[in-house]
Structure formats: structure tokens, C-alpha cells
Enzyme design. Structure first.
Site, PDB file in Angstrom:
ATOM      1  N   ASP A  53      47.748  43.602  40.410  1.00 42.97           N
ATOM      2  CA  ASP A  53      46.832  42.467  40.252  1.00 42.97           C
ATOM      3  C   ASP A  53      47.379  41.372  39.344  1.00 42.97           C
ATOM      4  O   ASP A  53      48.291  41.616  38.558  1.00 42.97           O
ATOM      5  CB  ASP A  53      45.570  42.993  39.557  1.00 42.97           C
ATOM      6  CG  ASP A  53      44.449  43.162  40.538  1.00 42.97           C
ATOM      7  OD1 ASP A  53      44.672  42.978  41.732  1.00 42.97           O
ATOM      8  OD2 ASP A  53      43.334  43.472  40.073  1.00 42.97           O
ATOM      9  N   LYS A  84      44.264  38.178  42.469  1.00 43.10           N
ATOM     10  CA  LYS A  84      43.170  37.244  42.738  1.00 43.10           C
ATOM     11  C   LYS A  84      42.867  36.549  41.424  1.00 43.10           C
ATOM     12  O   LYS A  84      42.557  37.199  40.437  1.00 43.10           O
ATOM     13  CB  LYS A  84      41.911  37.984  43.219  1.00 43.10           C
ATOM     14  CG  LYS A  84      42.043  38.587  44.598  1.00 43.10           C
ATOM     15  CD  LYS A  84      40.833  39.434  44.947  1.00 43.10           C
ATOM     16  CE  LYS A  84      39.635  38.600  45.326  1.00 43.10           C
ATOM     17  NZ  LYS A  84      39.783  37.938  46.627  1.00 43.10           N
ATOM     18  N   MET A 136      34.980  36.776  32.060  1.00 42.95           N
ATOM     19  CA  MET A 136      34.969  35.613  32.959  1.00 42.95           C
ATOM     20  C   MET A 136      33.840  34.645  32.597  1.00 42.95           C
ATOM     21  O   MET A 136      33.131  34.148  33.470  1.00 42.95           O
ATOM     22  CB  MET A 136      34.800  36.086  34.415  1.00 42.95           C
ATOM     23  CG  MET A 136      35.975  36.917  34.884  1.00 42.95           C
ATOM     24  SD  MET A 136      35.754  37.661  36.508  1.00 42.95           S
ATOM     25  CE  MET A 136      34.844  39.140  36.114  1.00 42.95           C
TER      26      MET A 136
END
Ligand SMILES: C[S@@+](CC[C@H](N)C(=O)[O-])C[C@H]1O[C@@H](n2cnc3c(N)ncnc32)[C@H](O)[C@@H]1O
Length: 293
Positions: free
Chosen positions: A72, A94, A209
Site C-alpha cells: 500500500d 490508494k 484522515m
């Protein structure tokens, strides 16, 4: 301990280790009965928040025994040099706002690789099941009938706080802690978070996030009863040599972000943190020179 007892204990230890006494360091691990990484299986493994030394022994074993690694965006690429020589390495990151492979395509790729008989290591940042879509990948893998194992990792919301000297819980401060994400699959502020409940449920809130929507989140928390005086700590690139920590107050978030963009990835902690942080700020410049952690 008398010498007869000491010798018996040494011999028992030697037998347990398969005669490995005298073998130093990591080589000793070769004699431990690690689970077999079977051909045609997938291991979904947490790589931790960044510092290579935060990898688990099972994760290290997987790196040493896999045929293909699919990793990742938030995995520290330094870890990949511990892979078995000859292992095939694929990037499937991603990152919000950047062109990224679709989640379904990543899962299908893992399944395709396993069906060719490869031992597939899916390496994900932090813990695979904490805001990491590991649950979705595992569900697809299970549905395809591929044998798999999940190896937890140290999540950024745990390891990042430790490297910033912020206890996630402390008996004098909080008996509960909330982990939440500041955006949903579309990148918007999650619509199904009950902000008034979150605001009052725990003195400490750890957010992933969350930088993009921090002004909105701060307003929701204050509307839900949090004080504008509540401390906010933003830990960027946690556990890495370029880790940064910035502090402000809930009521000052808007002005703070108008003048400064915290580097990402970042973890945001709301709650009484700074009092202890100064005493516990152990990750000093000298220690950062050691890239392992
Ligand atoms: C898609 S989530 C993945 C979380 C991961 N599964 C975990 O358990 O840490 C990505 C978010 O994790 C946080 N994150 C991951 N690594 C980080 C790091 N080294 N420093 C600060 N935050 C980090 C950030 O909030 C980032 O936006």
C-alpha cells in the site's frame, strides 16, 4: 540458581530451541516453529505506521517467505528490502485525491496471484483492519475460497501517539478513547457519525484522515459540547525521522489551518494531551537517526 539447576535449565532451553543456543540475533528465529506460509494462500499483514522496527515477527516471517508482495501507499518502502530475494513486488496504493487502483481490482489481483500458487503477502500500512479496507479484502478472499491469515499491525493511532509521547489512555485523563475517520469512501465527512455523541463519549478522540475536514469536525465537536479550549495535537509522519507535531486548540483550528498545512499522513488527537507530552517526548533527534525506529 545452583550450577546443576542452571545446566539443566540451559539444556532444556537448548532442546526447546532445537539446539539453537549460541545462535545470535535474528538467525535464532529460523529455529522457531513459525506457521507455514502455504503456496496459494494470502497473508493480509499490517506493516505498522512507518518505522520498520515496529513490524511484528509474523510480518517479518511473511516478508522472508512470500513469493509476491502487494503493498500500500502508506507502507514504508524501506521494509521491502527485508523481502525474500527474488520476491515479486507490486504497488497497489490508494491515496485520497490521487489516481488509484479500485479496491475491487486490488482484491481480484490478490486472488489471481494466489490462484497461480504464489504465496501472496498483502502488506498494508498500520493495522489492516483499522480504516484500511482489510475487512473488504479479507471478505473477497474468503468468498473466493482462498486460504488466508490476518496479521495485525500497530495502527498509526496507537504507534503514532506513543512516538509523540501521548498516552492514548491515562488513568487521570480518560477511561475510554474513540478512534474515528474524518472521511468516508467518497472523501466527504462521514454522514453516519453521531457528532454530539462522539463529542461527549470520550475525553480523548483519535482521528485518522481528518486534516481535510478538520474545521468542520472541530465545529461539530464544539456544537456537541466540547470546549474551544480543548487541546488538539496533529502528528504528521508519525514514527518516521521526519515526524512533526503541531498543537493548537479546538477553537483555533480554523485560524491555525489558514496559516499552516500540516504534512500528511497525520493523526489528529483531541483531548488533554500536552501536559504529559512534554515529559514523555522521548523521540528526540538523536534517536531519529536510527531509521529502524
Ligand atoms: C487509510 S488510513 C490507514 C490506517 C492504517 N490502517 C492504520 O491502522 O494506521 C490512512 C490514515 O492513517 C493515518 N496514518 C497512517 N500512517 C501514518 C503515519 N505514519 N503518521 C500519521 N498518520 C498516519 C493517517 O490519518 C492517514 O490518513
Amino acid at each position: 540458581m545452583d550450577s546443576t539447576l542452571a545446566n539443566a535449565s540451559k539444556q532444556a532451553t537448548s532442546e526447546r530451541l532445537g539446539g539453537a543456543v549460541g545462535i545470535a540475533g535474528f538467525a535464532r528465529l529460523d529455529h522457531e516453529p513459525f506457521p507455514q506460509f502455504a503456496a496459494g494462500s494470502i497473508w493480509l499483514v499490517g506493516a505498522g505506521p512507518g518505522a520498520p522496527g515496529l513490524l511484528s515477527l509474523l510480518a517479518y516471517h511473511a516478508l522472508q517467505n512470500c513469493d509476491t508482495i502487494v503493498y500500500d501507499a502508506l507502507v514504508n518502502a524501506d521494509l521491502l528490502r527485508w523481502a525474500r530475494p527474488g520476491a515479486q513486488i507490486e504497488y497497489a496504493g490508494k491515496r485520497g485525491g490521487k489516481p488509484s487502483p479500485r479496491q475491487r481490482d486490488i482484491s481480484l489481483r490478490l486472488i489471481e496471484l494466489a490462484r497461480t500458487g504464489r504465496r501472496v503477502l498483502r502488506l498494508k500500512g498500520g493495522d489492516p483492519l483499522i480504516f484500511g479496507r482489510g475487512g473488504e479484502e479479507a471478505a473477497q478472499i474468503a468468498k473466493a475460497g482462498i486460504p488466508f491469515r490476518i496479521v495485525p499491525g500497530i495502527s498509526a493511532g496507537i504507534g503514532g501517539l506513543a512516538y509523540a509521547g501521548i498516552p492514548a489512555t491515562h488513568r487521570d485523563v480518560n477511561h475510554s478513547v474513540i478512534f474515528l475517520t474524518g472521511h468516508d469512501a467518497t472523501g466527504a465527512l462521514p454522514a453516519n457519525v453521531d457528532w454530539p455523541a462522539v463529542a461527549t463519549a470520550s475525553p480523548v478522540i483519535v482521528m485518522y484522515m481528518a486534516v481535510k475536514h478538520l474545521v468542520e469536525i472541530a465545529s461539530e465537536l464544539m456544537a456537541g459540547g466540547r470546549s474551544p479550549e480543548d487541546e488538539v495535537a496533529i502528528i504528521s509522519n508519525a514514527t518516521l525521522p521526519h515526524q512533526e507535531l503541531h498543537q493548537t486548540r479546538l477553537g483555533d483550528i480554523s485560524a491555525f489551518l489558514a496559516s499552516f498545512s500540516p504534512p500528511t499522513p497525520a493523526i489528529v488527537v483531541v483531548g488533554q494531551t500536552s501536559e504529559r507530552r512534554e515529559a514523555l517526548d522521548w523521540y528526540c533527534k538523536a534517536l531519529r537517526e536510527n531509521r529502524i525506529g
